[in-house]
Enzyme design. Sequence first.
Site, PDB file in Angstrom:
ATOM      1  N   ASP A  18       0.856  -1.190   0.000  1.00  0.00           N
ATOM      2  CA  ASP A  18       0.000   0.000   0.000  1.00  0.00           C
ATOM      3  C   ASP A  18       0.890   1.238   0.000  1.00  0.00           C
ATOM      4  O   ASP A  18       1.544   1.546   1.003  1.00  0.00           O
ATOM      5  CB  ASP A  18      -0.905  -0.015   1.228  1.00  0.00           C
ATOM      6  CG  ASP A  18      -1.722   1.259   1.376  1.00  0.00           C
ATOM      7  OD1 ASP A  18      -2.014   1.882   0.340  1.00  0.00           O
ATOM      8  OD2 ASP A  18      -2.044   1.619   2.519  1.00  0.00           O
ATOM      9  N   THR A  54       2.935   9.367   2.327  1.00  0.00           N
ATOM     10  CA  THR A  54       3.943   9.473   3.386  1.00  0.00           C
ATOM     11  C   THR A  54       4.700   8.173   3.593  1.00  0.00           C
ATOM     12  O   THR A  54       5.930   8.175   3.719  1.00  0.00           O
ATOM     13  CB  THR A  54       3.279   9.898   4.709  1.00  0.00           C
ATOM     14  OG1 THR A  54       2.584  11.138   4.512  1.00  0.00           O
ATOM     15  CG2 THR A  54       4.317  10.078   5.802  1.00  0.00           C
ATOM     16  N   ASN A  55       3.993   7.046   3.628  1.00  0.00           N
ATOM     17  CA  ASN A  55       4.617   5.747   3.894  1.00  0.00           C
ATOM     18  C   ASN A  55       4.159   4.688   2.910  1.00  0.00           C
ATOM     19  O   ASN A  55       3.069   4.789   2.329  1.00  0.00           O
ATOM     20  CB  ASN A  55       4.276   5.266   5.320  1.00  0.00           C
ATOM     21  CG  ASN A  55       4.909   6.118   6.397  1.00  0.00           C
ATOM     22  OD1 ASN A  55       6.120   6.310   6.410  1.00  0.00           O
ATOM     23  ND2 ASN A  55       4.095   6.646   7.293  1.00  0.00           N
ATOM     24  N   VAL A  56       4.996   3.666   2.748  1.00  0.00           N
ATOM     25  CA  VAL A  56       4.634   2.450   2.022  1.00  0.00           C
ATOM     26  C   VAL A  56       4.528   1.335   3.050  1.00  0.00           C
ATOM     27  O   VAL A  56       5.458   1.116   3.838  1.00  0.00           O
ATOM     28  CB  VAL A  56       5.678   2.069   0.957  1.00  0.00           C
ATOM     29  CG1 VAL A  56       5.217   0.855   0.163  1.00  0.00           C
ATOM     30  CG2 VAL A  56       5.963   3.231   0.025  1.00  0.00           C
ATOM     31  N   VAL A  57       3.391   0.644   3.052  1.00  0.00           N
ATOM     32  CA  VAL A  57       3.184  -0.459   3.983  1.00  0.00           C
ATOM     33  C   VAL A  57       3.213  -1.772   3.204  1.00  0.00           C
ATOM     34  O   VAL A  57       2.505  -1.930   2.210  1.00  0.00           O
ATOM     35  CB  VAL A  57       1.840  -0.324   4.731  1.00  0.00           C
ATOM     36  CG1 VAL A  57       1.645  -1.505   5.692  1.00  0.00           C
ATOM     37  CG2 VAL A  57       1.794   0.992   5.488  1.00  0.00           C
ATOM     38  N   THR A  85      -2.090  11.393   4.999  1.00  0.00           N
ATOM     39  CA  THR A  85      -1.523  12.708   4.694  1.00  0.00           C
ATOM     40  C   THR A  85      -2.657  13.707   4.502  1.00  0.00           C
ATOM     41  O   THR A  85      -2.610  14.834   4.990  1.00  0.00           O
ATOM     42  CB  THR A  85      -0.653  12.631   3.436  1.00  0.00           C
ATOM     43  OG1 THR A  85       0.333  11.602   3.607  1.00  0.00           O
ATOM     44  CG2 THR A  85       0.036  13.956   3.171  1.00  0.00           C
ATOM     45  N   GLY A 134       1.271   5.026   0.108  1.00  0.00           N
ATOM     46  CA  GLY A 134       0.642   6.294   0.422  1.00  0.00           C
ATOM     47  C   GLY A 134       1.598   7.440   0.156  1.00  0.00           C
ATOM     48  O   GLY A 134       2.760   7.237  -0.215  1.00  0.00           O
ATOM     49  N   ASP A 174      -6.524   3.947  -2.754  1.00  0.00           N
ATOM     50  CA  ASP A 174      -6.685   3.703  -1.320  1.00  0.00           C
ATOM     51  C   ASP A 174      -8.146   3.843  -0.904  1.00  0.00           C
ATOM     52  O   ASP A 174      -8.662   3.037  -0.113  1.00  0.00           O
ATOM     53  CB  ASP A 174      -5.801   4.655  -0.512  1.00  0.00           C
ATOM     54  CG  ASP A 174      -5.991   6.127  -0.876  1.00  0.00           C
ATOM     55  OD1 ASP A 174      -6.560   6.428  -1.948  1.00  0.00           O
ATOM     56  OD2 ASP A 174      -5.565   6.986  -0.074  1.00  0.00           O
ATOM     57  N   THR A 187       1.967  28.645  24.887  1.00  0.00           N
ATOM     58  CA  THR A 187       1.922  28.576  23.426  1.00  0.00           C
ATOM     59  C   THR A 187       1.728  27.145  22.929  1.00  0.00           C
ATOM     60  O   THR A 187       0.892  26.885  22.039  1.00  0.00           O
ATOM     61  CB  THR A 187       3.217  29.155  22.833  1.00  0.00           C
ATOM     62  OG1 THR A 187       3.327  30.534  23.201  1.00  0.00           O
ATOM     63  CG2 THR A 187       3.220  29.047  21.313  1.00  0.00           C
TER      64      THR A 187
END
Length: 259
Positions: free
Chosen positions: A6, A10-13, A133, A8, A110, A187
Amino acid sequence: MLLAVDVGNTNVVFALFEGRDIRTRWRIATDPRRTGDEYAVWLLQLMAIEGIDRSAITQMIVSTVVPRARHNLEVLGEKYFGLEPLIAGEGRAAWDFQIDVDDPRTLGADRAVNAIAAHAGWQGDLLVIDFGTATTFDVIDFNGTYKGGIIAPGINLSLDALVNNTAKLPRIAMEAPRGESVIGRNTEDQMLIGVFWGYVALMEGLIARLKAEIGRPTKVIATGGLALLFDEHTQIFEAVDPDLTLKGMAILAERATLR
């Protein structure tokens, strides 16, 4: 054994399935320049640690929202596993449900496999929220037809934009604020309250509007990395399944063998 990949933003799973059960999974940062050989060095070592021989992989499926990553994963499958990977949404792994939107070709892989897994797991009208993301809201009717949805900036993307476009605000880790007060005393707390509770309000407001427009009882299913965190602080989810996307890929691969 099925190797599901998978990809994405940001990441590959990478996940290994025995039937529809996930045996193990690994995650690596998405980089479209990473070659098939580089994937193999990383993946085969992890498989060896788990005692899994590459000959155990008999099928491979790739779902990607990063088109440039596709070729190198096809090289991985063909060169190191002797397999031509199924590509989610194409060929034998083409979508086998109705996509009722202006241009069905624009539906991300996805979101499509999420729709497959959700309809297989729950009855009735469904709303799937995927925290990635971007955060996506997808409507699947009681027949399994994809009806459309919403795309919103992901919470980490929102936080990055806040920090990167201001001169003095510090970088903070995403977590639930301490206590229920929405009056921050410093803050960092004010930033966390604004991003976290602001995101909860965004979700609750959009879900209420979606349910009103659907006009029938609708189950809300959440997936993605932050789903469990939000589930602790809101009552809007009927179910949370962090593996929904991977499960949809396994179902799609299973159906492809029958075509």
